[in-house]
Design an enzyme around this catalytic site. Structure first.
Site, PDB file in Angstrom:
ATOM      1  N   ARG A  93     -76.086  51.732 -19.452  1.00 36.83           N
ATOM      2  CA  ARG A  93     -76.532  50.624 -20.277  1.00 36.83           C
ATOM      3  C   ARG A  93     -76.707  49.435 -19.336  1.00 36.83           C
ATOM      4  NH1 ARG A  93     -77.595  53.807 -23.454  1.00 36.83           N
ATOM      5  NH2 ARG A  93     -77.102  53.962 -25.676  1.00 36.83           N
ATOM      6  N   GLU A 125     -83.823  44.937 -23.411  1.00 33.27           N
ATOM      7  CA  GLU A 125     -84.968  45.814 -23.173  1.00 33.27           C
ATOM      8  C   GLU A 125     -86.046  45.458 -24.197  1.00 33.27           C
ATOM      9  OE1 GLU A 125     -83.305  49.758 -23.551  1.00 33.27           O
ATOM     10  OE2 GLU A 125     -82.119  49.552 -21.706  1.00 33.27           O
ATOM     11  N   HIS A 136     -86.241  52.850 -20.512  1.00 32.05           N
ATOM     12  CA  HIS A 136     -85.210  53.591 -21.244  1.00 32.05           C
ATOM     13  C   HIS A 136     -85.774  54.900 -21.808  1.00 32.05           C
ATOM     14  CE1 HIS A 136     -81.199  53.083 -23.638  1.00 32.05           C
ATOM     15  NE2 HIS A 136     -81.363  54.300 -23.170  1.00 32.05           N
TER      16      HIS A 136
END
Lengths: 329, 316
Positions: B232, B261, B280
């Site tokens: 993360r 993000e 991601h």
């Protein structure tokens, strides 16, 4: 280094230091045993010609054409950096009394790493992902096209030499199923070590593989090895990875296959020529990654290659058996 | 039988939501309601027992939760649940599930892909600049921080490259596990940071791991080392990372995750030459997506039937 000994060092020709030539660390290694003359120095001092016994060939430079060869009457060996010598006419050079050496094995790790890097970058769309992430216009992450699962997929290696074997080793770490095609079947021991299954017919490998990796030498037999027919045998979800030579692949056929999605994607460290002309279709396709022939470009491997070149050249200069002499077949 | 299928809420089909194949899988057992449909038909609220949470959407804030009186479970897609307040949800009678294990292969593949791409890209850059060569992956030292299911698979893959494997974990793994991948335990994370050529973060985000890698940790790393993050964004102090990359305290970074993000467009991380960032996508393969969705469906069915949920997330 004693002055007196320096006089006795044989002379070797290189293209240049830095820029498109050899890195400084490489030249320093060569200078331990050779007096190094750059191509520019040579052109300015033609009298050096009678002293040069070695050409250290890096990236096919200084290009050993007839003009250069005939200006080096004392030349004993062309010590190539790299294992591929398709750019050298070995029989012709041998006939002129010039031996040729290469650097097998020391290039294998870095090249195998490169093959896996290209495979993963293509499968998981890392380049596209990065470009989206850094794009000034990106405000949200769009729903992107799905990548291809590498773990457990089928890796088909065409050319199971030293490099191909190391690619298989790496693929196994991802629980990939390994198929290979080679002029000769490898020993059971080798096959078991990496869980590789031999495909006598290349077509069988092409039909089953999710990733086709080319790890062959370029020879008359392997020129255009992958063309229309081979690409059409491949799965529409398959990726072609080439770390051999550009001419192992029929590039026009590859362009068509990528445009029509006959195959999913390609990832190439090599093309023909290098670099491609700027208007070449391969540069304008979304489903391709191309790197500028950097398969061996790590400091560790570069220095190992140079050490091998030095060892080969010293043996040649001393009239001994060259560890890695390339002889015509 | 279609009448008897329980109802589940999703964000949307396609675009930033779930792919069609995923929704088709869900529809085998659930009647699927999109967030848009729900907003247009508030009467559906009493029927929705499940939220299939994908990419933290539809965002389970108080507003949504209070409009779903029949909600039994939030079935998350993915293993990380740092975005969910599990104790609070449990107190409201809502259970939470995740999808461990099925994400591990794809995520480990991504970690290796980023590690290798980092070297490839940099070699390209350096060739243009003629200043430095790539770093040899074969035989280098891989330091894995967080040796859970994903970390272990990263070690497996690293071994295929003859990498020397070091790991740091809350708990030492069994000798058998260590031998299987040739991994050496570093009780002190600092020792791993000092020795590793590649530092890969594979931890959960918890209060203990927030900002785990900051100025001090980055300065302990080799100047030739690369940081790879598939955990993360908040496991890393991003400001410290920016500084480390600018000053070349470390060589490079390769991240599949950031905070937030996406990053704001003027964020320094987007403008450095020695970084790769992907959006991601660590689990974004069709095969893994479908496995995740199947797991979500299994979890949700168990919840709806009042049974033990295979992958329930309980507060510690």
């Amino acid at each position: 280094m004693h002055r007196a000994m320096a006089q006795n060092r044989p002379c070797a020709l290189i293209s240049e230091v830095g820029r498109e030539g050899l890195i400084q660390e490489a030249v320093d290694l060569m200078k331990q045993h050779f007096e190094i003359i750059t191509h520019r120095d040579f052109l300015q001092n033609p009298s050096l010609s009678s002293k040069i016994q070695v050409v250290f060939l890096w990236d096919n430079k200084p290009k050993p054409d007839s003009s250069l060869i005939s200006s080096l009457p004392a030349l004993k060996v062309i010590a190539n950096g790299g294992v591929g010598i398709d750019h050298l006419d070995v029989p012709r050079l041998n006939a002129l009394g010039i031996r040729v050496s290469n650097t097998p094995h020391v290039v294998s790790n870095a090249t195998a790493d490169m093959a896996m890097g290209l495979l993963l970058a293509s499968a998981r769309m890392i380049v596209e992902g990065h470009l989206i992430t850094v794009d000034p216009k990106t405000t949200r992450f769009p729903g992107t096209e799905m990548g291809f699962e590498v773990t457990g997929s089928t890796l088909g290696i065409i050319g199971m030499g030293h490099i191909g074997f190391k690619i298989a080793q790496r693929g196994r770490g991802f629980d990939m199923k390994i198929l290979y095609h080679n002029r000769n079947k490898r020993s059971c021991e080798d096959e078991q070590a990496v869980g590789a299954v031999y495909c006598k017919n290349m077509e069988d490998l092409l039909r089953e593989a999710d990733f086709v990796v080319l790890a062959v030498n370029l020879t008359p037999q392997t020129t255009g090895l992958i063309g229309h027919k081979e690409l059409s045998l491949m799965k529409t979800t398959a990726t072609l990875v080439n770390i051999s030579r550009g001419r192992v692949v029929d590039q026009d056929a590859l362009v068509e296959a990528l445009q029509k999605r006959t195959i999913r994607a390609a990832a190439l460290d090599v093309t023909y020529p290098e670099p491609l002309p700027r208007d070449h279709p391969l540069l304008h396709l979304p489903n391709i990654i191309i790197t500028p022939h950097i398969g061996t470009d790590t400091l560790a491997t570069t220095l190992k290659m140079v050490q091998t070149m030095v060892d080969n050249a010293l043996a040649a200069v001393q009239g001994q058996q060259i560890p890695n002499e390339v002889k015509p077949l």
